[in-house]
Design a protein around this motif. Structure first.
Motif, mmCIF file in Angstrom:
data_model
loop_
_atom_site.group_PDB
_atom_site.id
_atom_site.type_symbol
_atom_site.label_atom_id
_atom_site.label_comp_id
_atom_site.label_asym_id
_atom_site.label_seq_id
_atom_site.Cartn_x
_atom_site.Cartn_y
_atom_site.Cartn_z
ATOM 1 N N LYS A 1 0.830 -1.209 0.000
ATOM 2 C CA LYS A 1 0.000 0.000 0.000
ATOM 3 C C LYS A 1 0.864 1.259 0.000
ATOM 4 N N ARG A 2 1.928 1.223 0.783
ATOM 5 C CA ARG A 2 2.840 2.372 0.827
ATOM 6 C C ARG A 2 3.583 2.541 -0.501
ATOM 7 N N LEU A 3 3.968 1.422 -1.094
ATOM 8 C CA LEU A 3 4.692 1.479 -2.362
ATOM 9 C C LEU A 3 3.824 2.042 -3.474
ATOM 10 N N PHE B 1 4.156 5.792 -3.501
ATOM 11 C CA PHE B 1 5.455 6.193 -4.038
ATOM 12 C C PHE B 1 5.507 6.000 -5.548
ATOM 13 N N PHE B 2 4.864 4.935 -6.034
ATOM 14 C CA PHE B 2 4.865 4.668 -7.469
ATOM 15 C C PHE B 2 4.172 5.795 -8.231
ATOM 16 N N LYS B 3 3.039 6.291 -7.700
ATOM 17 C CA LYS B 3 2.325 7.390 -8.350
ATOM 18 C C LYS B 3 3.184 8.652 -8.386
ATOM 19 N N GLU B 4 3.890 8.914 -7.297
ATOM 20 C CA GLU B 4 4.768 10.085 -7.260
ATOM 21 C C GLU B 4 5.900 9.955 -8.271
ATOM 22 N N ARG C 1 8.527 11.412 -13.310
ATOM 23 C CA ARG C 1 9.084 10.934 -14.574
ATOM 24 C C ARG C 1 8.460 11.689 -15.747
ATOM 25 N N ASP C 2 7.155 11.945 -15.674
ATOM 26 C CA ASP C 2 6.498 12.739 -16.724
ATOM 27 C C ASP C 2 7.119 14.125 -16.821
#
Length: 207
Positions: A175-177, A180-183, A188-189
């Motif tokens: 859930k925490r990851l 972080f993945f969305k951030e 990256r965009d």
């Protein structure tokens, strides 16, 4: 998701998935079998101080099989993921060029670059690593549970007490990851957008 399932339903993908699944099951069964046989040999050795005949030959053959079968499964899975990435990029390109011209103004090219590269690579990694690891973990869990119940039920129940705690910790980490993945995706965009602007700027300065 529909596009992904549509691609994976193609005959070539279905055949490769079946082969990969068969090799994956065989790999886990071999691993469990080697563990059981090795344990029995160790128990016998502690009592009789002797090893079975052709012990060296059996160990070498078992080692080769335990290496070749997982390797074959991994190679097939990697082939599936690469073929999937190619088909996905083809579909994305066709979709991109069939859109109205307004999309080029509303969606920055950095975002599009991320979709074509990183997002496709993420899907490829899910197919090649996460799915295989999940299936392998389920098979090993079922197999090892059955063996523990067969050899020592009390020890098996002691392990079962710990499993819910492990699952809770794993769920919390995942859930925490996800956050972080969305951030990371957003950064990256922005990074791709800045790189593109710098490249275009340098070309303009040269002109």
């Amino acid at each position: 998701m529909k596009i992904l399932l549509k691609i994976l339903k193609k005959p070539k993908f279905v055949l490769l998935q079946i082969l990969s699944f068969v090799f994956l099951i065989a790999s886990n069964i071999i691993g469990l079998g080697i563990a059981v046989v090795s344990g029995k040999w160790l128990d016998d050795f502690l009592v009789t101080r002797s090893l079975p005949e052709n012990f060296t030959t059996i160990i070498i053959l078992a080692s080769l099989i335990s290496f070749i079968v997982p390797y074959a499964s991994s190679m097939i899975t990697n082939l599936i993921s690469e073929m999937l990435a190619v088909d996905l990029r083809k579909i994305l390109v066709e979709k991109y060029f069939s859109q109205n011209y307004e999309i080029y103004n509303n969606v920055n090219s950095g975002k599009m670059f991320t979709i074509f590269t990183n997002d496709v690579n993420q899907i490829k990694d899910i197919v090649s690593r996460i799915v295989n690891s999940l299936i392998s973990a389920i098979i090993m869990l079922i197999g090892s549970t059955a063996l523990m119940l067969y050899f020592n039920a009390k020890l098996a129940f002691a392990v079962f007490v710990v499993i819910p705690l492990i699952l809770f910790v794993a769920f919390f980490i995942i859930k925490r990851l996800g956050k972080f993945f969305k951030e990371i995706q957003k950064k990256r965009d922005n990074l791709n957008k800045v790189i593109e602007e710098n490249i275009k700027g340098s070309m303009l300065i040269r002109v």
